[in-house]
Design a protein around this motif. Structure first.
Motif, PDB file in Angstrom:
ATOM      1  N   HIS A   2      -9.560  15.531   0.900  1.00 23.44           N
ATOM      2  CA  HIS A   2     -10.063  14.027   0.730  1.00 23.44           C
ATOM      3  C   HIS A   2     -11.364  14.082   1.486  1.00 23.44           C
ATOM      4  O   HIS A   2     -11.399  14.397   2.411  1.00 23.44           O
ATOM      5  N   PRO A  60       1.141  16.952  -0.962  1.00 22.09           N
ATOM      6  CA  PRO A  60       1.907  15.644  -0.958  1.00 22.09           C
ATOM      7  C   PRO A  60       3.569  16.135  -0.618  1.00 22.09           C
ATOM      8  O   PRO A  60       4.091  15.547   0.179  1.00 22.09           O
ATOM      9  N   ASN A  94       3.478   7.039   2.018  1.00 26.57           N
ATOM     10  CA  ASN A  94       3.293   7.368   0.821  1.00 26.57           C
ATOM     11  C   ASN A  94       1.670   8.148   1.004  1.00 26.57           C
ATOM     12  O   ASN A  94       0.708   7.931   1.839  1.00 26.57           O
ATOM     13  N   SER A  95       1.405   8.887   0.025  1.00 29.67           N
ATOM     14  CA  SER A  95      -0.074   9.742   0.052  1.00 29.67           C
ATOM     15  C   SER A  95      -1.229   8.823  -0.081  1.00 29.67           C
ATOM     16  O   SER A  95      -2.028   9.053   0.874  1.00 29.67           O
ATOM     17  N   SER A  96      -1.331   7.837  -0.704  1.00 29.97           N
ATOM     18  CA  SER A  96      -2.265   6.959  -0.697  1.00 29.97           C
ATOM     19  C   SER A  96      -2.082   6.074   0.547  1.00 29.97           C
ATOM     20  O   SER A  96      -3.560   5.979   0.775  1.00 29.97           O
ATOM     21  N   GLY A  97      -1.342   5.679   1.057  1.00 32.71           N
ATOM     22  CA  GLY A  97      -1.286   5.354   2.522  1.00 32.71           C
ATOM     23  C   GLY A  97      -1.974   6.051   3.546  1.00 32.71           C
ATOM     24  O   GLY A  97      -2.866   5.731   4.233  1.00 32.71           O
ATOM     25  N   THR A 120      -4.148   8.759   2.979  1.00 36.37           N
ATOM     26  CA  THR A 120      -5.475   8.834   2.612  1.00 36.37           C
ATOM     27  C   THR A 120      -6.380   7.635   2.971  1.00 36.37           C
ATOM     28  O   THR A 120      -7.302   7.923   3.651  1.00 36.37           O
ATOM     29  N   GLU A 121      -5.963   6.465   2.843  1.00 37.40           N
ATOM     30  CA  GLU A 121      -6.397   5.293   3.242  1.00 37.40           C
ATOM     31  C   GLU A 121      -6.608   5.240   4.763  1.00 37.40           C
ATOM     32  O   GLU A 121      -7.456   4.828   5.549  1.00 37.40           O
ATOM     33  N   HIS A 179       0.672  -0.379   5.118  1.00 32.39           N
ATOM     34  CA  HIS A 179       1.347   0.838   4.639  1.00 32.39           C
ATOM     35  C   HIS A 179       2.539   1.009   5.520  1.00 32.39           C
ATOM     36  O   HIS A 179       3.361   1.799   5.704  1.00 32.39           O
TER      37      HIS A 179
END
Length: 176
Positions: free
Chosen positions: A4, A12, A20-23, A25-26, A140
């Motif tokens: 990232h 993951p 979750n992975s998008s959470g 990452t953010e 998230h």
């Protein structure tokens, strides 16, 4: 390891958090910025602590040392929270400069009024950054990070309160 930006995070399937992975990452991006800003505010506060002068030197010197200690204490919590989520954190001074939003100060000659006013502004700005990060946490369902941020917001508001009272007093005394 998945990448990232310049920071590696766990793959993951190996996430340390149930987010979750998008959470993650953010949140990683938010926490990198928050940590960089916290280091920036810490160093600026220590800088002004070291270079304070004037009639109220001792009071301001001690207050800024207390503020710096409080800000520095946040750094480890932010970095460790990021790692608990399975995200990366800052690695260097260069990394801090790439992620920080607060401005540093390397002015040679700055008045106590200007120092305290800058710190007031920076603490308010840091509070806004923390509120924005808190919103990401809520999206998230990251209650642990949100809980830490709530304490830090209270601390930043207290620092700002003290600085407002001092700066207001300086203005009313004509000490600017």
């Amino acid at each position: 390891m998945a990448q990232h930006g310049d920071h590696a995070t766990a793959a993951p399937g190996l996430m340390q958090s149930d987010l979750n992975s998008s959470g993650v990452t953010e949140l990683e991006g938010e926490l990198l910025g928050l940590l960089a800003d916290t280091f920036t505010l810490y160093l600026k506060t220590k800088n002004f602590h070291w270079h304070m002068r004037g009639r109220h030197f001792r009071d301001y010197h001690l207050l800024l040392d207390e503020h710096a200690d409080q800000v520095f204490a946040m750094t480890d919590d932010i970095a460790e929270r990021s790692r608990k989520l399975g995200a990366a954190t800052l690695r260097s001074i260069g990394d801090i400069s790439r992620h920080r939003r607060l401005r540093d100060s390397d002015a040679d000659d700055i008045t106590p009024m200007k120092m305290l006013s800058e710190l007031l502004s920076d603490n308010r700005q840091l509070t806004r950054f923390m509120r924005a990060t808190h919103e990401v946490c809520e999206r998230h369902n990251d209650v642990a990070t949100a809980s830490l941020i709530e304490v830090w917001i209270d601390q930043a508001e207290r620092r700002a309160w003290f600085l407002v009272e001092i700066v207001s007093g300086m203005v009313s005394e004509g000490s600017i």
